[in-house]
Scaffold this motif. Structure first.
Motif, PDB file in Angstrom:
ATOM      1  N   PRO A  12      41.414  69.645  48.071  1.00  0.00           N
ATOM      2  CA  PRO A  12      39.772  69.587  47.475  1.00  0.00           C
ATOM      3  C   PRO A  12      39.801  70.274  46.189  1.00  0.00           C
ATOM      4  N   ALA A  13      40.228  71.022  46.016  1.00  0.00           N
ATOM      5  CA  ALA A  13      41.452  71.391  44.447  1.00  0.00           C
ATOM      6  C   ALA A  13      41.104  70.378  43.456  1.00  0.00           C
ATOM      7  N   LEU A  14      42.343  69.273  43.620  1.00  0.00           N
ATOM      8  CA  LEU A  14      42.784  68.338  42.970  1.00  0.00           C
ATOM      9  C   LEU A  14      41.682  67.545  42.305  1.00  0.00           C
ATOM     10  N   MET A  15      40.584  67.230  43.655  1.00  0.00           N
ATOM     11  CA  MET A  15      39.765  66.345  43.413  1.00  0.00           C
ATOM     12  C   MET A  15      38.238  66.915  42.801  1.00  0.00           C
ATOM     13  N   VAL A  60      40.079  66.401  39.366  1.00  0.00           N
ATOM     14  CA  VAL A  60      39.554  64.992  38.656  1.00  0.00           C
ATOM     15  C   VAL A  60      38.182  64.520  38.618  1.00  0.00           C
ATOM     16  N   MET A  61      37.417  65.476  39.776  1.00  0.00           N
ATOM     17  CA  MET A  61      35.684  65.545  39.159  1.00  0.00           C
ATOM     18  C   MET A  61      34.830  65.092  37.255  1.00  0.00           C
ATOM     19  N   ILE A  62      35.383  66.559  37.636  1.00  0.00           N
ATOM     20  CA  ILE A  62      35.201  67.194  36.511  1.00  0.00           C
ATOM     21  C   ILE A  62      35.479  66.042  35.418  1.00  0.00           C
ATOM     22  N   TRP A  63      36.711  65.608  35.148  1.00  0.00           N
ATOM     23  CA  TRP A  63      37.455  65.356  34.290  1.00  0.00           C
ATOM     24  C   TRP A  63      36.490  64.019  33.924  1.00  0.00           C
ATOM     25  N   TRP A  64      36.244  63.062  34.914  1.00  0.00           N
ATOM     26  CA  TRP A  64      35.811  61.830  34.814  1.00  0.00           C
ATOM     27  C   TRP A  64      33.825  62.203  34.623  1.00  0.00           C
ATOM     28  N   VAL A  65      33.356  63.197  35.380  1.00  0.00           N
ATOM     29  CA  VAL A  65      32.121  63.559  34.965  1.00  0.00           C
ATOM     30  C   VAL A  65      32.034  63.564  32.996  1.00  0.00           C
ATOM     31  N   GLY A  66      32.277  64.366  32.871  1.00  0.00           N
ATOM     32  CA  GLY A  66      32.398  64.712  31.573  1.00  0.00           C
ATOM     33  C   GLY A  66      33.477  64.429  30.751  1.00  0.00           C
ATOM     34  N   ALA A 124      28.300  74.054  31.500  1.00  0.00           N
ATOM     35  CA  ALA A 124      27.269  73.948  32.599  1.00  0.00           C
ATOM     36  C   ALA A 124      27.642  73.327  34.226  1.00  0.00           C
ATOM     37  N   THR A 125      28.234  72.293  33.903  1.00  0.00           N
ATOM     38  CA  THR A 125      28.662  71.702  35.426  1.00  0.00           C
ATOM     39  C   THR A 125      29.204  72.050  35.664  1.00  0.00           C
ATOM     40  N   VAL A 126      30.855  72.691  35.545  1.00  0.00           N
ATOM     41  CA  VAL A 126      31.699  73.639  36.074  1.00  0.00           C
ATOM     42  C   VAL A 126      30.760  74.610  36.331  1.00  0.00           C
ATOM     43  N   GLY A 127      30.064  75.169  35.702  1.00  0.00           N
ATOM     44  CA  GLY A 127      29.991  77.243  36.096  1.00  0.00           C
ATOM     45  C   GLY A 127      28.640  76.561  37.358  1.00  0.00           C
ATOM     46  N   VAL A 128      28.427  75.650  37.671  1.00  0.00           N
ATOM     47  CA  VAL A 128      27.000  75.155  39.025  1.00  0.00           C
ATOM     48  C   VAL A 128      28.241  74.340  39.798  1.00  0.00           C
ATOM     49  N   THR A 129      28.704  73.899  39.262  1.00  0.00           N
ATOM     50  CA  THR A 129      29.470  74.177  40.990  1.00  0.00           C
ATOM     51  C   THR A 129      30.664  75.140  41.380  1.00  0.00           C
ATOM     52  N   LEU A 130      31.208  75.811  40.531  1.00  0.00           N
ATOM     53  CA  LEU A 130      31.708  76.399  40.842  1.00  0.00           C
ATOM     54  C   LEU A 130      30.532  77.652  41.500  1.00  0.00           C
TER      55      LEU A 130
END
Length: 55
Positions: A13-16, A19-25, A35-41
Motif C-alpha cells: 500500500p505504501a508503494l501504491m 505511485v498514485m501521488i506521482w501519477w495524480v500530481g 494539499a493532496t498529500v496533506g489531505v491523503t495523509l
C-alpha cells in the motif's frame, strides 16, 4: 531495517500510495500537490485511528 516494516501488507500500500501521488500530481502545481498529500495523509490517519479504536 525492522522486519515489521518489510511486511507486504505495509509495503505494497505504501508503494501504491507513492505511485498514485506521482501519477495524480503530474499536472498539479506544487501547492496543489502539497494539499493532496496533506489531505491523503489526514485520511489515512483517520482510518488508522478508527481501526485501532474499533479493535
Amino acid at each position: 531495517m525492522s522486519p515489521d516494516l518489510l511486511r507486504p501488507e505495509l509495503l505494497i500500500p505504501a508503494l501504491m500510495y507513492l505511485v498514485m501521488i506521482w501519477w495524480v500530481g503530474r499536472r498539479l502545481s506544487w501547492t496543489a500537490k502539497l494539499a493532496t498529500v496533506g489531505v491523503t495523509l489526514g485520511l489515512i490517519a483517520i482510518v488508522v485511528a478508527v481501526e485501532r479504536a474499533w479493535h
